[in-house]
Design a protein around this motif. Structure first.
Motif, PDB file in Angstrom:
ATOM      1  N   GLU A 186       0.845  -1.194   0.000  1.00 22.99           N
ATOM      2  CA  GLU A 186       0.000   0.000   0.000  1.00 22.99           C
ATOM      3  C   GLU A 186       0.886   1.251   0.000  1.00 22.99           C
ATOM      4  OE1 GLU A 186      -2.847  -0.028   3.148  1.00 22.99           O
ATOM      5  OE2 GLU A 186      -3.596  -2.030   2.647  1.00 22.99           O
ATOM      6  N   PRO A 187       1.012   1.927  -1.117  1.00 20.26           N
ATOM      7  CA  PRO A 187       0.420   1.616  -2.417  1.00 20.26           C
ATOM      8  C   PRO A 187       1.092   0.396  -3.045  1.00 20.26           C
ATOM      9  CG  PRO A 187       1.955   3.424  -2.666  1.00 20.26           C
ATOM     10  CD  PRO A 187       1.856   3.154  -1.196  1.00 20.26           C
ATOM     11  N   PRO A 188       0.434  -0.254  -4.013  1.00 17.06           N
ATOM     12  CA  PRO A 188       1.036  -1.431  -4.639  1.00 17.06           C
ATOM     13  C   PRO A 188       2.216  -1.023  -5.527  1.00 17.06           C
ATOM     14  CG  PRO A 188      -1.023  -0.855  -5.726  1.00 17.06           C
ATOM     15  CD  PRO A 188      -0.918   0.029  -4.529  1.00 17.06           C
ATOM     16  N   ILE A 189       3.407  -1.505  -5.168  1.00 14.87           N
ATOM     17  CA  ILE A 189       4.624  -1.177  -5.914  1.00 14.87           C
ATOM     18  C   ILE A 189       5.325  -2.465  -6.314  1.00 14.87           C
ATOM     19  CG2 ILE A 189       6.873  -0.019  -5.823  1.00 14.87           C
ATOM     20  CD1 ILE A 189       5.701   1.867  -3.726  1.00 14.87           C
ATOM     21  N   VAL A 190       5.722  -2.522  -7.570  1.00 15.33           N
ATOM     22  CA  VAL A 190       6.422  -3.689  -8.110  1.00 15.33           C
ATOM     23  C   VAL A 190       7.725  -3.210  -8.759  1.00 15.33           C
ATOM     24  CG1 VAL A 190       4.324  -5.030  -8.505  1.00 15.33           C
ATOM     25  CG2 VAL A 190       5.167  -3.506 -10.299  1.00 15.33           C
ATOM     26  N   TYR A 191       8.510  -4.161  -9.223  1.00 13.91           N
ATOM     27  CA  TYR A 191       9.721  -3.796  -9.948  1.00 13.91           C
ATOM     28  C   TYR A 191       9.938  -4.748 -11.113  1.00 13.91           C
ATOM     29  CZ  TYR A 191      12.412  -7.841  -8.407  1.00 13.91           C
ATOM     30  OH  TYR A 191      12.860  -9.124  -8.233  1.00 13.91           O
ATOM     31  N   ILE A 192      10.659  -4.264 -12.107  1.00 15.01           N
ATOM     32  CA  ILE A 192      11.216  -5.125 -13.152  1.00 15.01           C
ATOM     33  C   ILE A 192      12.661  -4.688 -13.355  1.00 15.01           C
ATOM     34  CG2 ILE A 192       9.028  -5.554 -14.335  1.00 15.01           C
ATOM     35  CD1 ILE A 192       9.890  -3.487 -16.456  1.00 15.01           C
ATOM     36  N   SER A 193      13.534  -5.638 -13.660  1.00 13.94           N
ATOM     37  CA  SER A 193      14.919  -5.324 -13.970  1.00 13.94           C
ATOM     38  C   SER A 193      15.167  -5.657 -15.432  1.00 13.94           C
ATOM     39  CB  SER A 193      15.872  -6.114 -13.067  1.00 13.94           C
ATOM     40  OG  SER A 193      15.812  -5.626 -11.739  1.00 13.94           O
ATOM     41  N   VAL A 194      15.694  -4.690 -16.180  1.00 17.46           N
ATOM     42  CA  VAL A 194      15.858  -4.822 -17.632  1.00 17.46           C
ATOM     43  C   VAL A 194      17.291  -4.459 -18.011  1.00 17.46           C
ATOM     44  CG1 VAL A 194      14.987  -4.106 -19.895  1.00 17.46           C
ATOM     45  CG2 VAL A 194      13.437  -4.139 -17.917  1.00 17.46           C
ATOM     46  N   ARG A 195      17.882  -5.257 -18.898  1.00 15.47           N
ATOM     47  CA  ARG A 195      19.234  -4.952 -19.384  1.00 15.47           C
ATOM     48  C   ARG A 195      19.245  -3.599 -20.094  1.00 15.47           C
ATOM     49  NH1 ARG A 195      23.304  -8.477 -19.233  1.00 15.47           N
ATOM     50  NH2 ARG A 195      22.840 -10.661 -18.713  1.00 15.47           N
ATOM     51  N   LYS A 196      20.321  -2.862 -19.889  1.00 15.92           N
ATOM     52  CA  LYS A 196      20.440  -1.521 -20.462  1.00 15.92           C
ATOM     53  C   LYS A 196      20.406  -1.544 -21.987  1.00 15.92           C
ATOM     54  CE  LYS A 196      23.460  -0.304 -16.581  1.00 15.92           C
ATOM     55  NZ  LYS A 196      22.638   0.690 -15.876  1.00 15.92           N
ATOM     56  N   SER A 197      20.850  -2.647 -22.598  1.00 12.72           N
ATOM     57  CA  SER A 197      20.939  -2.729 -24.059  1.00 12.72           C
ATOM     58  C   SER A 197      19.606  -3.009 -24.735  1.00 12.72           C
ATOM     59  CB  SER A 197      21.933  -3.835 -24.454  1.00 12.72           C
ATOM     60  OG  SER A 197      21.505  -5.091 -23.944  1.00 12.72           O
ATOM     61  N   ARG A 198      18.583  -3.357 -23.960  1.00 13.39           N
ATOM     62  CA  ARG A 198      17.302  -3.743 -24.548  1.00 13.39           C
ATOM     63  C   ARG A 198      16.553  -2.538 -25.125  1.00 13.39           C
ATOM     64  NH1 ARG A 198      17.051  -9.295 -25.154  1.00 13.39           N
ATOM     65  NH2 ARG A 198      17.591 -10.347 -23.200  1.00 13.39           N
ATOM     66  N   TYR A 199      15.863  -2.790 -26.230  1.00 16.46           N
ATOM     67  CA  TYR A 199      15.014  -1.762 -26.833  1.00 16.46           C
ATOM     68  C   TYR A 199      13.929  -1.341 -25.850  1.00 16.46           C
ATOM     69  CZ  TYR A 199      11.666   0.323 -30.131  1.00 16.46           C
ATOM     70  OH  TYR A 199      10.787   1.164 -30.769  1.00 16.46           O
ATOM     71  N   SER A 200      13.403  -2.301 -25.084  1.00 17.71           N
ATOM     72  CA  SER A 200      12.354  -1.985 -24.111  1.00 17.71           C
ATOM     73  C   SER A 200      12.876  -1.080 -23.002  1.00 17.71           C
ATOM     74  CB  SER A 200      11.786  -3.271 -23.509  1.00 17.71           C
ATOM     75  OG  SER A 200      11.051  -3.983 -24.477  1.00 17.71           O
ATOM     76  N   HIS A 201      14.156  -1.208 -22.648  1.00 16.84           N
ATOM     77  CA  HIS A 201      14.757  -0.314 -21.656  1.00 16.84           C
ATOM     78  C   HIS A 201      14.645   1.127 -22.151  1.00 16.84           C
ATOM     79  CE1 HIS A 201      17.860   1.879 -19.456  1.00 16.84           C
ATOM     80  NE2 HIS A 201      17.876   0.903 -18.556  1.00 16.84           N
ATOM     81  N   GLU A 202      14.923   1.305 -23.429  1.00 13.17           N
ATOM     82  CA  GLU A 202      14.840   2.632 -24.055  1.00 13.17           C
ATOM     83  C   GLU A 202      13.417   3.175 -23.993  1.00 13.17           C
ATOM     84  OE1 GLU A 202      15.014   4.169 -28.654  1.00 13.17           O
ATOM     85  OE2 GLU A 202      16.562   2.733 -28.018  1.00 13.17           O
ATOM     86  N   LEU A 203      12.433   2.332 -24.315  1.00 12.26           N
ATOM     87  CA  LEU A 203      11.039   2.773 -24.330  1.00 12.26           C
ATOM     88  C   LEU A 203      10.519   3.076 -22.927  1.00 12.26           C
ATOM     89  CD1 LEU A 203       9.425   0.402 -26.997  1.00 12.26           C
ATOM     90  CD2 LEU A 203      10.179   2.764 -27.281  1.00 12.26           C
ATOM     91  N   ILE A 204      10.852   2.224 -21.970  1.00 12.94           N
ATOM     92  CA  ILE A 204      10.390   2.447 -20.589  1.00 12.94           C
ATOM     93  C   ILE A 204      11.018   3.707 -20.023  1.00 12.94           C
ATOM     94  CG2 ILE A 204      10.364   1.515 -18.241  1.00 12.94           C
ATOM     95  CD1 ILE A 204      10.336  -1.301 -19.548  1.00 12.94           C
ATOM     96  N   SER A 205      12.298   3.917 -20.305  1.00 11.09           N
ATOM     97  CA  SER A 205      12.974   5.129 -19.837  1.00 11.09           C
ATOM     98  C   SER A 205      12.341   6.378 -20.444  1.00 11.09           C
ATOM     99  CB  SER A 205      14.459   5.074 -20.201  1.00 11.09           C
ATOM    100  OG  SER A 205      15.093   3.972 -19.576  1.00 11.09           O
ATOM    101  N   LYS A 206      11.938   6.281 -21.690  1.00 11.25           N
ATOM    102  CA  LYS A 206      11.357   7.427 -22.402  1.00 11.25           C
ATOM    103  C   LYS A 206       9.952   7.756 -21.906  1.00 11.25           C
ATOM    104  CE  LYS A 206      10.046   8.911 -27.093  1.00 11.25           C
ATOM    105  NZ  LYS A 206      10.082   8.540 -28.541  1.00 11.25           N
ATOM    106  N   HIS A 207       9.108   6.726 -21.750  1.00 13.12           N
ATOM    107  CA  HIS A 207       7.694   6.951 -21.445  1.00 13.12           C
ATOM    108  C   HIS A 207       7.369   6.841 -19.950  1.00 13.12           C
ATOM    109  CE1 HIS A 207       6.511   7.062 -25.672  1.00 13.12           C
ATOM    110  NE2 HIS A 207       7.338   6.047 -25.868  1.00 13.12           N
ATOM    111  N   GLY A 208       8.213   6.165 -19.175  1.00 11.70           N
ATOM    112  CA  GLY A 208       7.971   6.057 -17.737  1.00 11.70           C
ATOM    113  C   GLY A 208       6.779   5.192 -17.373  1.00 11.70           C
ATOM    114  N   GLU A 209       6.435   4.247 -18.248  1.00 16.57           N
ATOM    115  CA  GLU A 209       5.279   3.369 -18.018  1.00 16.57           C
ATOM    116  C   GLU A 209       5.545   1.997 -18.618  1.00 16.57           C
ATOM    117  OE1 GLU A 209       1.783   6.785 -18.586  1.00 16.57           O
ATOM    118  OE2 GLU A 209       2.280   5.420 -20.224  1.00 16.57           O
ATOM    119  N   PHE A 210       4.820   1.005 -18.126  1.00 14.19           N
ATOM    120  CA  PHE A 210       4.858  -0.320 -18.733  1.00 14.19           C
ATOM    121  C   PHE A 210       3.700  -1.145 -18.188  1.00 14.19           C
ATOM    122  CE2 PHE A 210       7.709  -0.462 -15.033  1.00 14.19           C
ATOM    123  CZ  PHE A 210       7.246  -1.551 -14.327  1.00 14.19           C
TER     124      PHE A 210
END
Length: 207
Positions: free
Chosen positions: A45-69
């Motif tokens: 409370e509040p519900p907080i989760v995590y994901i760990s992503v390699r820096k080289s991944r395209y998704s790392h770039e997108l998540i860093s840019k948009h701040g959502e997933f």
């Protein structure tokens, strides 16, 4: 209980099994799916989760840019698609198109849901912790979607029927639809435990 003799091994991430999920990210114009096994709960409370992503991944770039997933949980029927999303790069292929998965509009975030997933968690990034190989995205869960077929009459979620998949040292395993116990059963009175088991059997028979 049996005592087990141990052999010393070199330090490593030998924490298994772990959840195996598909994380969708981006927006309506640029989006991708990445397979993530390093994910978990941080706070309730509040519900907080995590994901760990390699820096080289395209998704790392997108998540860093948009701040959502979106964390999309995976049932047995989605295992092959999940594996594909973990070995192919979104820079080279449209993973939704190649796997036959369907983009679905989320309620809060701009990243798409995966329509075929049994459960989808919309997440907004709160903080990024940088590490040598991966970055940890700490995020608040802002919306949850559960497939109707997995909601019982009393409103409980039937996670056992979802056939969820876990990663165990490089291999995918479907979780058994059979409970080995429940939270607090170790100190529960025998009569109460017997009643709970009977209720579980009755629910199982109604599927």
């Amino acid at each position: 209980m049996k005592k087990r003799e141990k052999v010393n091994s070199r330090p490593g991430t030998l924490l298994y099994p772990v959840p195996s999920v598909m994380v969708s990210c981006g927006d309506e114009n640029e989006n991708n799916i990445v397979t993530v096994a390093w994910t978990g709960t941080v706070n309730s409370e509040p519900p907080i989760v995590y994901i760990s992503v390699r820096k080289s991944r395209y998704s790392h770039e997108l998540i860093s840019k948009h701040g959502e997933f979106v964390i999309n949980m995976v049932g047995e029927d989605l295992t092959k698609a999940m594996d594909y999303c973990g070995v192919k790069s979104g820079r080279d292929v449209d993973k939704f198109k190649e796997t036959g998965l369907t983009r679905e509009k989320a309620d809060v975030v701009k990243a798409p849901l995966i329509a075929e997933a049994p459960v989808c968690l919309e997440c907004k990034v709160m903080e990024v912790r940088e590490f040598p190989s991966h970055d940890m995205f700490l995020a608040e869960v802002v919306a949850v979607h559960v497939a109707k077929e997995y909601i019982r009459e009393n409103g409980e979620y039937d996670f056992g029927a979802m056939g969820l998949v876990a990663l165990n040292h490089g291999k995918y395993y479907k979780l058994e639809d059979r409970s080995k116990g429940f939270f607090g059963y170790s100190i529960m009175k025998k009569k109460t435990a017997a009643r709970r088991r009977q209720q579980a059997r009755q629910k199982s028979g109604k599927r």
